[in-house]
Design a protein around this motif. Sequence first.
Motif, PDB file in Angstrom:
ATOM      1  N   ASN B 161      -5.628  -1.965  -9.898  1.00 37.80           N
ATOM      2  CA  ASN B 161      -6.059  -3.259  -9.390  1.00 37.80           C
ATOM      3  C   ASN B 161      -4.886  -3.981  -8.722  1.00 37.80           C
ATOM      4  O   ASN B 161      -3.724  -3.654  -8.944  1.00 37.80           O
ATOM      5  N   MET B 162      -5.223  -4.938  -7.883  1.00 40.58           N
ATOM      6  CA  MET B 162      -4.224  -5.603  -7.067  1.00 40.58           C
ATOM      7  C   MET B 162      -3.256  -6.438  -7.866  1.00 40.58           C
ATOM      8  O   MET B 162      -2.061  -6.434  -7.608  1.00 40.58           O
ATOM      9  N   GLU B 163      -3.787  -7.211  -8.826  1.00 37.89           N
ATOM     10  CA  GLU B 163      -2.934  -8.198  -9.485  1.00 37.89           C
ATOM     11  C   GLU B 163      -1.856  -7.524 -10.334  1.00 37.89           C
ATOM     12  O   GLU B 163      -0.716  -7.993 -10.364  1.00 37.89           O
ATOM     13  N   ASP B 164      -2.188  -6.413 -11.008  1.00 36.40           N
ATOM     14  CA  ASP B 164      -1.170  -5.715 -11.796  1.00 36.40           C
ATOM     15  C   ASP B 164      -0.152  -5.053 -10.863  1.00 36.40           C
ATOM     16  O   ASP B 164       1.047  -5.027 -11.157  1.00 36.40           O
ATOM     17  N   THR B 165      -0.637  -4.513  -9.740  1.00 36.54           N
ATOM     18  CA  THR B 165       0.263  -3.904  -8.760  1.00 36.54           C
ATOM     19  C   THR B 165       1.227  -4.945  -8.190  1.00 36.54           C
ATOM     20  O   THR B 165       2.428  -4.678  -8.030  1.00 36.54           O
ATOM     21  N   ILE B 166       0.707  -6.128  -7.899  1.00 38.52           N
ATOM     22  CA  ILE B 166       1.558  -7.204  -7.374  1.00 38.52           C
ATOM     23  C   ILE B 166       2.638  -7.580  -8.385  1.00 38.52           C
ATOM     24  O   ILE B 166       3.813  -7.745  -8.032  1.00 38.52           O
ATOM     25  N   PHE B 167       2.248  -7.667  -9.658  1.00 39.29           N
ATOM     26  CA  PHE B 167       3.258  -8.036 -10.659  1.00 39.29           C
ATOM     27  C   PHE B 167       4.317  -6.943 -10.801  1.00 39.29           C
ATOM     28  O   PHE B 167       5.527  -7.241 -10.843  1.00 39.29           O
ATOM     29  N   ALA B 168       3.888  -5.677 -10.860  1.00 39.46           N
ATOM     30  CA  ALA B 168       4.857  -4.571 -10.929  1.00 39.46           C
ATOM     31  C   ALA B 168       5.794  -4.648  -9.729  1.00 39.46           C
ATOM     32  O   ALA B 168       7.015  -4.455  -9.848  1.00 39.46           O
ATOM     33  N   GLY B 169       5.238  -4.970  -8.566  1.00 40.58           N
ATOM     34  CA  GLY B 169       6.048  -5.089  -7.361  1.00 40.58           C
ATOM     35  C   GLY B 169       7.015  -6.258  -7.442  1.00 40.58           C
ATOM     36  O   GLY B 169       8.154  -6.178  -6.959  1.00 40.58           O
ATOM     37  N   ALA B 170       6.587  -7.346  -8.064  1.00 41.84           N
ATOM     38  CA  ALA B 170       7.463  -8.514  -8.213  1.00 41.84           C
ATOM     39  C   ALA B 170       8.663  -8.159  -9.087  1.00 41.84           C
ATOM     40  O   ALA B 170       9.802  -8.524  -8.782  1.00 41.84           O
ATOM     41  N   VAL B 171       8.415  -7.423 -10.169  1.00 41.22           N
ATOM     42  CA  VAL B 171       9.516  -7.002 -11.040  1.00 41.22           C
ATOM     43  C   VAL B 171      10.435  -6.038 -10.287  1.00 41.22           C
ATOM     44  O   VAL B 171      11.664  -6.181 -10.318  1.00 41.22           O
TER      45      VAL B 171
END
Lengths: 259, 259
Positions: B161-171
């Motif tokens: 899903n997008m939101e978990d991918t975005i957070f992983a990307g933020a880290v």
Amino acid sequence: LYIAKNLMEKRRLHVCLTPALLPTFNVEEYVVVVIDILRATTSMCVAFGHKVASITPVETVEECAALKAQGMLAAAERNGEMVPGFDFGNSPFSYMKPDLAGKHLALTTTNGTLALHQAHQLGAQKIVIGAFTNMSTLNQWLLAQNTSVLLLCSGWKQRLNMEDTIFAGAVARTIGHHYDSMDDAAQVARTFFWSANLQKRRFFERSSHYTRLVHLNLQEDVKFCMKKDTFHVLPIFENGRLLDMMAPDYAQLHAAAVQ
Amino acid sequence: LYIAKNLMEKRRLHVCLTPALLPTFNVEEYVVVVIDILRATTSMCVAFGHKVASITPVETVEECAALKAQGMLAAAERNGEMVPGFDFGNSPFSYMKPDLAGKHLALTTTNGTLALHQAHQLGAQKIVIGAFTNMSTLNQWLLAQNTSVLLLCSGWKQRLNMEDTIFAGAVARTIGHHYDSMDDAAQVARTFFWSANLQKRRFFERSSHYTRLVHLNLQEDVKFCMKKDTFHVLPIFENGRLLDMMAPDYAQLHAAAVQ
């Protein structure tokens, strides 16, 4: 009319980022596009661009050797390198030969042929081959089908890779708006392509697979694999082998195949 | 010196985009960060922010009910909605209560608790909980560990899903340069975060999970889940339950847990 519209089947554009995720899809609902940019599906397109009659993708080096023993040309690649004793490896340049015309080729690769067979075993409606090499031909054909599409990235040993993701994103960006919906993976791939597009080379240079290939001195291969629309071909998997739907004698070969 | 440098263990930052891909990793080589932005890991951080003593994540509603029967507070969510008969659902706002302080909570959710247990079964070195809510605390702690990190996105029913991918990307974007290497999934996530960052809301609005939540009238939850560094907490999984490493009595609770 409103009801009729709702009864119409929704066409979806989905992306499977690695073959490990394929079992999470109802594969039989889709036309599947197998993607292995570096370099299996690129090389397949090049071989058809040089008028090879058919390509039989097999999973093991042994099967491939057996078909070679039966008189077919044979290509085998493992971990980026040509397996000794075969006619071709996996470089697109090795398929740029006029004497391929009319020949039948057997092929096995680390990731691409495996993904293709998985899609077949899970009952994909149709399976076609996609690469930057045949991107516009692929897109036009997909839009002409009244079905949902699954872009299947071969990845590297069950993991995602950048180059397949970028290509899936390029397709999603080009034709996605013609579909009723995209999944989150398609959205991620589309955005990734958009970011990568202006700086494609830099992205490939960061990719783990690129590092493997550079180690093998294959920069020219990579450059070629990124080039769009080199050949007007569209390989489709029928009765165990790939045929080019764009070939003048496709109807004839297809008829022979389904008999 | 050159040899010594090569002998030193390389620290890698990898991203697992859905639990379905977890078996492709040697999980025991990593500290694993479980990510379920909408809303399990966000809610866990909020509960610890309100001084809950422990959270016991369980896989089934039945286990959760059994712990409730033993006197624990209990939260159960399935498909985005609170299961009737429990004290809490999965909204972060439901954990913003002073009377949580010192209590022990049992919790089961559709995706997040499952991902956590998979990581545990596969032998993760340590398992911690990540969300925008505790992002800076998480990053600082990760950098202080001399280990490779696997950012495990819970996704939605085995899909990305997008939101978990975005957070992983933020880290990955914030601390990635401190690691010796990132995998292609980390690169994709990082780029996706970068593209999404300026227009975060719009991205969430395209996400399939957001659509599910909006249908459930949970826009306020989504807004909260995107907010960075709301609480200075860092839940870690120890002996079957989560404890907050930042809590003043953590050393004491930890000692009790390992006895």
